[in-house]
Design a protein around this motif. Sequence first.
Motif, PDB file in Angstrom:
ATOM      1  N   ASP A 157       0.850  -1.192   0.000  1.00 17.11           N
ATOM      2  CA  ASP A 157       0.000   0.000   0.000  1.00 17.11           C
ATOM      3  C   ASP A 157       0.886   1.242   0.000  1.00 17.11           C
ATOM      4  N   GLY A 172      -2.339   6.831  -5.986  1.00 19.16           N
ATOM      5  CA  GLY A 172      -2.914   6.258  -7.198  1.00 19.16           C
ATOM      6  C   GLY A 172      -4.366   5.883  -7.106  1.00 19.16           C
ATOM      7  N   ILE A 173      -5.012   6.103  -5.938  1.00 22.81           N
ATOM      8  CA  ILE A 173      -6.400   5.665  -5.785  1.00 22.81           C
ATOM      9  C   ILE A 173      -7.316   6.821  -5.392  1.00 22.81           C
ATOM     10  N   ILE A 200      -0.871  -0.778  -7.209  1.00 16.89           N
ATOM     11  CA  ILE A 200      -2.181  -0.100  -7.201  1.00 16.89           C
ATOM     12  C   ILE A 200      -3.305  -1.120  -7.334  1.00 16.89           C
ATOM     13  N   ALA A 201      -3.120  -2.098  -8.225  1.00 16.19           N
ATOM     14  CA  ALA A 201      -4.175  -3.099  -8.441  1.00 16.19           C
ATOM     15  C   ALA A 201      -4.448  -3.892  -7.161  1.00 16.19           C
ATOM     16  N   THR A 203      -3.803  -3.014  -3.958  1.00 16.30           N
ATOM     17  CA  THR A 203      -4.403  -2.182  -2.913  1.00 16.30           C
ATOM     18  C   THR A 203      -5.867  -1.888  -3.218  1.00 16.30           C
ATOM     19  N   SER A 204      -6.158  -1.548  -4.472  1.00 20.03           N
ATOM     20  CA  SER A 204      -7.532  -1.226  -4.861  1.00 20.03           C
ATOM     21  C   SER A 204      -8.469  -2.400  -4.601  1.00 20.03           C
ATOM     22  N   ARG A 210     -12.288   1.214  -6.036  1.00 16.22           N
ATOM     23  CA  ARG A 210     -11.844   1.356  -7.434  1.00 16.22           C
ATOM     24  C   ARG A 210     -12.313   2.707  -7.949  1.00 16.22           C
ATOM     25  N   THR A 211     -11.372   3.478  -8.457  1.00 17.67           N
ATOM     26  CA  THR A 211     -11.667   4.822  -8.934  1.00 17.67           C
ATOM     27  C   THR A 211     -11.194   4.973 -10.379  1.00 17.67           C
ATOM     28  N   SER A 214      -7.402   4.798 -10.203  1.00 13.53           N
ATOM     29  CA  SER A 214      -6.821   3.469 -10.015  1.00 13.53           C
ATOM     30  C   SER A 214      -6.984   2.615 -11.269  1.00 13.53           C
ATOM     31  N   PHE A 217      -3.990   3.787 -13.344  1.00 13.16           N
ATOM     32  CA  PHE A 217      -2.676   3.480 -12.782  1.00 13.16           C
ATOM     33  C   PHE A 217      -2.395   1.979 -12.773  1.00 13.16           C
ATOM     34  N   GLU A 218      -3.407   1.161 -12.521  1.00 16.28           N
ATOM     35  CA  GLU A 218      -3.158  -0.271 -12.439  1.00 16.28           C
ATOM     36  C   GLU A 218      -2.871  -0.874 -13.805  1.00 16.28           C
TER      37      GLU A 218
END
Length: 636
Positions: A157, A172-173, A200-201, A203-204, A210-211, A214, A217-218
């Motif tokens: 994270d 990133g989220i 990022i993937a 953590t999201s 999920r935004t 994100s 970034f993922e």
Amino acid sequence: EALGLQPDVVYDLDITANRPDAMSMAGVARDLAAKLELPFALPEPVIVESDVAVVDLTSVIIESPELCPRFTARVIQGVTIGPSPEWVQGRLTLAGMRPINNVVDASNYVMLELGQPTHPYDRNRLPGHGFVVRRARNGEVVRTLDGLDRTLGDGDDCLICDAEGNPVGIGGIMGGASSEIDESTHDVVLEAAYFTPMAIARTSKRINLRTEASARFERGVDSEGIERASARFCELIGSGQPAKGILDVRPVPYEPRVVRTRVARVNGLLGTSLGQDEVTGLIEPIGFTSSEVEPGVVDVTVPSWRPDVAIEVDVTEEVARHYGYANIPKTVPTSPRAGGLSRFQQMRRLVREVMVGLGLDEAMNSPLVGPEDHAKAGIDGPVIEAANPMMREESVLRKSLMPGLLKNLGFNAAHRNPSAGLFEVGNVFLPPPEGQQLPDEREHLGAALAGADATTAVTIWRTLADALRLADSSLDAATNCGMHPGRTARAMVGERMVGVVGEVDPAIAEAHGIESPVAWVELDMGALFDAPRRSDELRPVSRYPSSDIDLAFTVPDDVPAAAVERSLREVGGDLLEDVRLFDVYRGEGIEDGSRSLAFRLRFCAQDRTLTDAEVGAIRARAIEAVESAHGAHLRG
């Protein structure tokens, strides 16, 4: 008109996970321009910077470069918070986003336009006016812009912290609520960074958040497009003045990816005949550059916004896309080995066709039977029991197809169908021979006809033997478990037994609720497959008529009819077309211990009509051969 909306076109695009560059207007426009052969260039943002250096207003420290390889910051002073221009609000609305204010809207618009998420912070609400990027500690809590507390620290994270180390956002989220832009904001610090996609993937997914940021970034954003995105934000914000320069911290330098590409390999994969210039000309409009290594081999430099292109086949896919899949000629792949049925499968199919042609219906029974089913069918000897049967009625592996087919005939008889004819092709399981652990598993053919006798069983055997072109097939009188003691024979091919043919013991048929005789045939499919066959070569059909003679012999009971038939065939030679046993008689006029066997012999020549003298001579030799070999007598 009343709302001030201008006519526009909205494209609803389904972007695959490997194309993060297409999650922006610029990325889609780049591909379209290449396809339509139009010039493409991103306009350079025009901004007027102040004399105050950005390094005097903010700071950046990256403690976890494995999570954040690049982090930039810009400062815009003297910002007035208010609504965005109508055209910005209109486009955001059409794209499914809610306009908030000029600062937040500019950040969202840059993300949609260039694919680079950014995040603005209120500088005066940011302790220390700077950033520290680090890995979250276990159990650390961040209150995000949606007002929820998120617990982090379990994995990779990434936290965005103020200069004092307090979390102000999840990298990133989503940003934190503590430094949110509102009407009191005058100085804005803009974050624009590149984060490791998989971090990022993970953590999201873990925090279930999920935004739009994100999602980009993922997949991997353009790490070299950050400066443009920051400048575009400053251009769109519409108020304030950016400080001089951009604070760029980059502990991990960017290395362009170079993919060696062979033109012959590209053509081999696509089935095309493109030249080197054509291949490079198709990918250069979308940002790829190439340099020749040798004729037919080029080094392709992948643009920073295409993280999905890593190997030669990826470059080939781009060539195919822009060449046009419809322009690639359709070819049918060839194989050195064509598919088809094996010889055993062909034989099994032929056997089924013959059985159906004889008017029988196919049955499919379970290979598991009850413990008493073998004894009920007159079959004795050891059996193989299942270790974990589902039910007692299906706990023993069958040794013959007879138990199942007799049950089927009994069921039909109980439902007023007393003359059913069934066949089955299935496996039987005999005890393993010495030295073998697994059961002796064989595939058998079984046929059972209610209301028919041994003569019908013989007809089935002969028909099947003819269809399979078995060489030297015959029947030898014998006894067999569950069979009528006087109406049973072994099916032979040469000297090898391949099954049994005859009639079911009446007592066993009655035990299954069958009141009529039951014809029975059971053959080993493997033995049939291995048996010698007559030549498949076609024989010419004679133009001349054939001559038939009937011979009836009184033969001792211990002489098999097949032995008599074999003697007749040997005497008949090439002129003999067919021999058929058409009558067996015991009774008045026949001595005890004997029976009458009547055969019909057909003779035919290829080049002439046989004379009575020729047929008579053959007849005399046939009578002499049977009488001398088997102690038989010709009946008058």
